[in-house]
Design an enzyme around this catalytic site. Structure first.
Site, PDB file in Angstrom:
ATOM      1  N   ASP A  12       4.956   5.017   4.499  1.00 19.35           N
ATOM      2  CA  ASP A  12       5.712   5.178   2.943  1.00 19.35           C
ATOM      3  C   ASP A  12       4.653   6.076   2.335  1.00 19.35           C
ATOM      4  O   ASP A  12       3.566   6.055   2.258  1.00 19.35           O
ATOM      5  CB  ASP A  12       5.978   3.986   2.355  1.00 19.35           C
ATOM      6  CG  ASP A  12       7.030   4.037   1.352  1.00 19.35           C
ATOM      7  OD1 ASP A  12       7.518   5.096   1.208  1.00 19.35           O
ATOM      8  OD2 ASP A  12       7.268   3.311   0.467  1.00 19.35           O
ATOM      9  N   HIS A  29       6.692  15.041   4.044  1.00 21.61           N
ATOM     10  CA  HIS A  29       6.985  14.593   5.497  1.00 21.61           C
ATOM     11  C   HIS A  29       6.427  15.260   6.719  1.00 21.61           C
ATOM     12  O   HIS A  29       6.093  14.680   7.749  1.00 21.61           O
ATOM     13  CB  HIS A  29       8.548  14.873   5.466  1.00 21.61           C
ATOM     14  CG  HIS A  29       9.549  13.900   4.559  1.00 21.61           C
ATOM     15  ND1 HIS A  29       8.985  12.621   4.543  1.00 21.61           N
ATOM     16  CD2 HIS A  29      10.510  14.228   3.673  1.00 21.61           C
ATOM     17  CE1 HIS A  29       9.916  12.190   3.311  1.00 21.61           C
ATOM     18  NE2 HIS A  29      10.668  13.173   3.011  1.00 21.61           N
ATOM     19  N   LEU A 123       1.000   3.039  26.359  1.00 21.03           N
ATOM     20  CA  LEU A 123       1.699   2.538  25.022  1.00 21.03           C
ATOM     21  C   LEU A 123       3.131   2.475  25.098  1.00 21.03           C
ATOM     22  O   LEU A 123       3.799   3.508  25.609  1.00 21.03           O
ATOM     23  CB  LEU A 123       1.271   3.294  23.776  1.00 21.03           C
ATOM     24  CG  LEU A 123       1.556   3.055  22.415  1.00 21.03           C
ATOM     25  CD1 LEU A 123       1.370   1.834  21.982  1.00 21.03           C
ATOM     26  CD2 LEU A 123       1.275   4.358  21.361  1.00 21.03           C
ATOM     27  N   ARG A 186       6.809  -4.651   0.264  1.00 20.42           N
ATOM     28  CA  ARG A 186       8.071  -5.152   0.541  1.00 20.42           C
ATOM     29  C   ARG A 186       8.606  -4.516   2.083  1.00 20.42           C
ATOM     30  O   ARG A 186       7.803  -3.585   2.528  1.00 20.42           O
ATOM     31  CB  ARG A 186       9.306  -4.628  -0.370  1.00 20.42           C
ATOM     32  CG  ARG A 186       9.496  -3.290  -0.711  1.00 20.42           C
ATOM     33  CD  ARG A 186      10.576  -2.806  -1.627  1.00 20.42           C
ATOM     34  NE  ARG A 186      10.427  -1.413  -1.830  1.00 20.42           N
ATOM     35  CZ  ARG A 186       9.896  -0.787  -2.989  1.00 20.42           C
ATOM     36  NH1 ARG A 186       9.398  -1.643  -4.110  1.00 20.42           N
ATOM     37  NH2 ARG A 186       9.961   0.351  -3.261  1.00 20.42           N
ATOM     38  N   SER A 188      11.787  -3.587   2.980  1.00 19.07           N
ATOM     39  CA  SER A 188      12.801  -2.504   3.099  1.00 19.07           C
ATOM     40  C   SER A 188      13.468  -2.700   4.364  1.00 19.07           C
ATOM     41  O   SER A 188      13.770  -1.664   4.911  1.00 19.07           O
ATOM     42  CB  SER A 188      12.039  -1.074   2.914  1.00 19.07           C
ATOM     43  OG  SER A 188      11.336  -1.113   1.750  1.00 19.07           O
ATOM     44  N   GLU A 199       1.445 -10.654  10.713  1.00 19.46           N
ATOM     45  CA  GLU A 199       0.509 -10.533   9.721  1.00 19.46           C
ATOM     46  C   GLU A 199       0.862  -9.278   8.912  1.00 19.46           C
ATOM     47  O   GLU A 199       0.956  -8.178   9.402  1.00 19.46           O
ATOM     48  CB  GLU A 199      -1.188 -10.599  10.372  1.00 19.46           C
ATOM     49  CG  GLU A 199      -1.471 -11.672  11.061  1.00 19.46           C
ATOM     50  CD  GLU A 199      -1.688 -12.992  10.087  1.00 19.46           C
ATOM     51  OE1 GLU A 199      -1.913 -12.608   8.930  1.00 19.46           O
ATOM     52  OE2 GLU A 199      -1.166 -13.877  10.815  1.00 19.46           O
TER      53      GLU A 199
HETATM   54  C1  IPE Z   1      11.110   2.580   3.960  1.00 19.29           C
HETATM   55  O1  IPE Z   1      10.444   3.194   3.045  1.00 19.29           O
HETATM   56  C2  IPE Z   1      11.426   3.233   5.020  1.00 19.29           C
HETATM   57  C3  IPE Z   1      10.769   3.953   5.959  1.00 19.29           C
HETATM   58  C4  IPE Z   1       9.407   4.306   5.645  1.00 19.29           C
HETATM   59  C5  IPE Z   1      11.204   5.017   7.044  1.00 19.29           C
HETATM   60  P1  IPE Z   1      11.607   3.578   1.640  1.00 19.29           P
HETATM   61  O2  IPE Z   1      10.646   4.673   0.864  1.00 19.29           O
HETATM   62  O3  IPE Z   1      12.861   3.966   2.206  1.00 19.29           O
HETATM   63  O4  IPE Z   1      11.769   2.227   1.096  1.00 19.29           O
HETATM   64  P2  IPE Z   1      11.976   1.601  -0.496  1.00 19.29           P
HETATM   65  O5  IPE Z   1      13.115   2.496  -0.937  1.00 19.29           O
HETATM   66  O6  IPE Z   1      10.919   2.242  -1.397  1.00 19.29           O
HETATM   67  O7  IPE Z   1      12.113   0.151  -0.250  1.00 19.29           O
HETATM   68  C1  IPE Z   2       8.564   7.688   3.776  1.00 16.84           C
HETATM   69  O1  IPE Z   2       8.122   8.137   2.513  1.00 16.84           O
HETATM   70  C2  IPE Z   2       9.232   8.538   4.707  1.00 16.84           C
HETATM   71  C3  IPE Z   2      10.683   7.983   4.670  1.00 16.84           C
HETATM   72  C4  IPE Z   2      11.313   7.238   4.120  1.00 16.84           C
HETATM   73  C5  IPE Z   2      11.524   8.938   5.582  1.00 16.84           C
HETATM   74  P1  IPE Z   2       9.016   8.405   1.454  1.00 16.84           P
HETATM   75  O2  IPE Z   2      10.010   9.696   1.515  1.00 16.84           O
HETATM   76  O3  IPE Z   2       9.839   7.263   1.154  1.00 16.84           O
HETATM   77  O4  IPE Z   2       8.231   8.629   0.163  1.00 16.84           O
HETATM   78  P2  IPE Z   2       7.745   8.009  -1.279  1.00 16.84           P
HETATM   79  O5  IPE Z   2       7.976   6.460  -0.939  1.00 16.84           O
HETATM   80  O6  IPE Z   2       8.985   8.541  -2.110  1.00 16.84           O
HETATM   81  O7  IPE Z   2       6.682   8.536  -1.936  1.00 16.84           O
HETATM   82 MG    MG Z   3       9.299   5.698   0.003  1.00 17.43          MG
END
Ligand code: IPE
Ligand code: IPE
Ligand code: MG
Length: 244
Positions: A12, A29, A123, A186, A188, A199
């Site tokens: 994330d 990304h 892996l 969290r 999610s 853990e």
């Molecule tokens: C969780 O991240 C999903 C992925 C990392 C693929 P999100 O950015 O979508 O989660 P929330 O919305 O902050 O909970």
């Molecule tokens: C995680 O990064 C990747 C995916 C959920 C696909 P985010 O795109 O959620 O990036 P933030 O959390 O908005 O910074």
């Molecule tokens: Mg995110």
């Protein structure tokens, strides 16, 4: 403690990383994909048996169409470029989630990558794609209800292992260690059932900044944990308790 056999990562913070640099979210990304590649190779080198990467959640479909389609393009390009390397590194790729929701082109590339790596014995790399744990549990309940309805299953036989074997993660061990980057604490909708005794490790580091030193720090932290699974610490303690 030894190495976690199964590491699961909620990658994330890509969007925030890009924003900090005044770039579009998709820039994050792209960098995040490079980080994932390095983490995959390192887990393979370290001898981790399972690595599950949360790449796209069922809820991520609710993002703007432009971001969703770019994420899909990045994934497709990753698979097209990297499958041969996965084979070379003896990495077996599988997918959990609802791949049928992905575009037909991407589904095809995914199937090819899964097939190409299916004999690999190193892996086990698992991509969680269009993955949602509640959706997974609902699907399992549907399958189990159908087994009861057609008479092949007695409700008394529905135990933990039966539920487990109807989840998308069938045949996978539960995660030992769940890492989430970017400061969010969290799940999610990630591996809710499977992470019952995992853990957890939360770090402020945004995913595109998560380098191998961060991975090593996280794993070293895991090694200091005492996993009790509801029992007492050691057999010594258990003995002294029961002898009183
Ligand atoms: C969780 O991240 C999903 C992925 C990392 C693929 P999100 O950015 O979508 O989660 P929330 O919305 O902050 O909970
Ligand atoms: C995680 O990064 C990747 C995916 C959920 C696909 P985010 O795109 O959620 O990036 P933030 O959390 O908005 O910074
Ligand atoms: Mg995110």
């Amino acid at each position: 403690m030894e190495l976690p056999a199964h590491i699961a990562i909620i990658m994330d913070g890509n969007g925030r990383w890009a924003k900090q640099r005044g770039k579009p979210r998709t820039f994050g990304h792209v960098k995040g994909t490079r980080v994932a590649k390095k983490v995959i190779t390192e887990c393979s080198r370290l001898g981790v048996k399972w690595l599950t990467l949360y790449a796209f959640s069922a809820e991520n479909w609710l993002r703007p169409q432009a971001e969703v389609s770019l994420l899909m393009r990045i994934l497709q390009r990753y698979l097209e470029r990297e499958t041969q390397n996965l084979v070379k590194e003896n990495i077996r790729l599988t997918v959990i989630g609802e791949p049928e929701r992905l575009s037909p082109d991407l589904q095809k590339v995914l199937e090819q990558s899964v097939a190409a790596t299916s004999k690999c014995t190193g892996l086990n790399l698992v991509f969680a794609l269009s993955y949602g744990s509640r959706q997974e549990i609902a699907a399992a309940v549907q399958k189990i209800a159908a087994q009861v309805k057609d008479g092949t299953l007695d409700p008394d036989q529905i135990d933990e292992s039966h539920i487990q074997s109807n989840l998308w993660t069938e045949g996978m061990p539960d995660p030992d260690f769940v890492i989430r980057t970017s400061g969010e604490q969290r799940l999610s909708n990630f591996l809710l059932w499977q992470a019952a005794y995992a853990e957890f490790y939360f770090t402020e580091t945004l995913w595109p900044d998560f380098d191998l030193s961060h991975l090593h720090t996280a794993i070293n932290n895991y090694r200091t944990r005492s996993r009790r699974f509801g029992r007492l610490e050691t057999s010594d303690e258990l003995l002294s308790e029961t002898s009183h």
